[in-house]
Motif scaffolding. Structure first.
Motif, PDB file in Angstrom:
ATOM      1  N   GLN A  24       0.830  -1.208   0.000  1.00  0.00           N
ATOM      2  CA  GLN A  24       0.000   0.000   0.000  1.00  0.00           C
ATOM      3  C   GLN A  24       0.865   1.259   0.000  1.00  0.00           C
ATOM      4  O   GLN A  24       0.561   2.231  -0.687  1.00  0.00           O
ATOM      5  N   ARG A  29       3.989   1.540  -1.168  1.00  0.00           N
ATOM      6  CA  ARG A  29       4.599   1.664  -2.492  1.00  0.00           C
ATOM      7  C   ARG A  29       3.592   2.205  -3.504  1.00  0.00           C
ATOM      8  O   ARG A  29       3.909   3.047  -4.341  1.00  0.00           O
ATOM      9  N   LYS A  30       2.352   1.715  -3.402  1.00  0.00           N
ATOM     10  CA  LYS A  30       1.294   2.127  -4.304  1.00  0.00           C
ATOM     11  C   LYS A  30       0.998   3.624  -4.139  1.00  0.00           C
ATOM     12  O   LYS A  30       0.880   4.353  -5.131  1.00  0.00           O
ATOM     13  N   LYS A  31       0.922   4.102  -2.882  1.00  0.00           N
ATOM     14  CA  LYS A  31       0.688   5.526  -2.616  1.00  0.00           C
ATOM     15  C   LYS A  31       1.848   6.370  -3.123  1.00  0.00           C
ATOM     16  O   LYS A  31       1.647   7.418  -3.729  1.00  0.00           O
ATOM     17  N   LYS A  32       3.072   5.897  -2.855  1.00  0.00           N
ATOM     18  CA  LYS A  32       4.261   6.635  -3.282  1.00  0.00           C
ATOM     19  C   LYS A  32       4.295   6.749  -4.807  1.00  0.00           C
ATOM     20  O   LYS A  32       4.576   7.805  -5.362  1.00  0.00           O
ATOM     21  N   LYS A  33       3.979   5.649  -5.481  1.00  0.00           N
ATOM     22  CA  LYS A  33       3.971   5.643  -6.939  1.00  0.00           C
ATOM     23  C   LYS A  33       2.905   6.590  -7.471  1.00  0.00           C
ATOM     24  O   LYS A  33       3.137   7.339  -8.422  1.00  0.00           O
ATOM     25  N   ALA A  34       1.722   6.600  -6.823  1.00  0.00           N
ATOM     26  CA  ALA A  34       0.646   7.504  -7.233  1.00  0.00           C
ATOM     27  C   ALA A  34       1.057   8.954  -7.021  1.00  0.00           C
ATOM     28  O   ALA A  34       0.782   9.820  -7.867  1.00  0.00           O
ATOM     29  N   ASN A  35       1.736   9.244  -5.911  1.00  0.00           N
ATOM     30  CA  ASN A  35       2.205  10.599  -5.646  1.00  0.00           C
ATOM     31  C   ASN A  35       3.275  11.021  -6.652  1.00  0.00           C
ATOM     32  O   ASN A  35       3.288  12.163  -7.114  1.00  0.00           O
ATOM     33  N   ASP A  36       4.195  10.104  -6.983  1.00  0.00           N
ATOM     34  CA  ASP A  36       5.231  10.399  -7.953  1.00  0.00           C
ATOM     35  C   ASP A  36       4.631  10.672  -9.328  1.00  0.00           C
ATOM     36  O   ASP A  36       5.068  11.580 -10.046  1.00  0.00           O
ATOM     37  N   ASN A  37       3.636   9.890  -9.722  1.00  0.00           N
ATOM     38  CA  ASN A  37       2.966  10.085 -11.017  1.00  0.00           C
ATOM     39  C   ASN A  37       2.231  11.420 -11.036  1.00  0.00           C
ATOM     40  O   ASN A  37       2.170  12.094 -12.068  1.00  0.00           O
ATOM     41  N   GLY A  38       1.662  11.812  -9.892  1.00  0.00           N
ATOM     42  CA  GLY A  38       0.942  13.079  -9.801  1.00  0.00           C
ATOM     43  C   GLY A  38       1.874  14.270  -9.917  1.00  0.00           C
ATOM     44  O   GLY A  38       1.533  15.308 -10.486  1.00  0.00           O
ATOM     45  N   ASN A  90       3.101  14.901 -13.742  1.00  0.00           N
ATOM     46  CA  ASN A  90       2.113  15.505 -14.657  1.00  0.00           C
ATOM     47  C   ASN A  90       1.968  16.926 -14.376  1.00  0.00           C
ATOM     48  O   ASN A  90       1.968  17.869 -14.181  1.00  0.00           O
TER      49      ASN A  90
END
Length: 154
Positions: free
Chosen positions: A140, A142-151, A154
């Motif tokens: 979870q 890693r998933k949040k960190k990846k979502a934050n990095d993708n945000g 952009n």
């Protein structure tokens, strides 16, 4: 939706628990954590005491059994004493969550307890559950960190 599923997996049912007046019967806990009532011995049993705030509740807690909670409240009103809870060596609650809730609710500072030695099978189950929980939490994160990095990109 996913969060609800995680909560259902984490909260567990307690082992068997039956409410009785412990002045007439002697409560003990079996190796699986279930409450066993024995005949009252001639010599009065003295239970060890622990501060309510020192009792640790496993992550996720327990499923509250409303019937046991109601019966425990009624018994407390009659006797002004709670049934001793089951604690392992690290003061983690094994059984008696409803008694613990009543103690918190009534502002009781000390609880009587019965030391419970956990079976090897239960230890393995807990270890496996903890490892799975840690893996799930790491995933979870890693998933949040990846979502934050993708945000940020952009």
């Amino acid at each position: 939706m996913e969060e609800e599923n995680v909560k259902k997996e984490v909260a567990i049912e307690q082992p068997e628990f039956e409410v009785r007046d412990f002045r007439e019967n002697r409560p003990t806990y079996a190796i699986d954590g279930s409450l066993v009532w024995k005949r009252k011995s001639k010599k009065q049993k003295r239970y060890p005491i622990v501060k309510t705030e020192d009792v640790k509740i496993r992550k996720g807690g327990f499923i509250v059994r409303e019937d046991v909670l109601r019966q425990s409240r009624e018994l407390y009103e009659q006797t002004h004493e709670l049934i001793p809870v089951g604690l392992d060596a690290k003061k983690v609650l094994v059984n008696g969550y409803e008694q613990y809730l009543i103690a918190k609710e009534m502002g009781i500072k000390f609880l009587m307890f019965v030391p419970v030695k956990i079976s090897r099978k239960e230890q393995r189950l807990r270890r496996r559950r903890n490892v799975q929980r840690e893996k799930r939490e790491q995933y979870q994160m890693r998933k949040k960190k990846k979502a934050n990095d993708n945000g940020k990109d952009n």
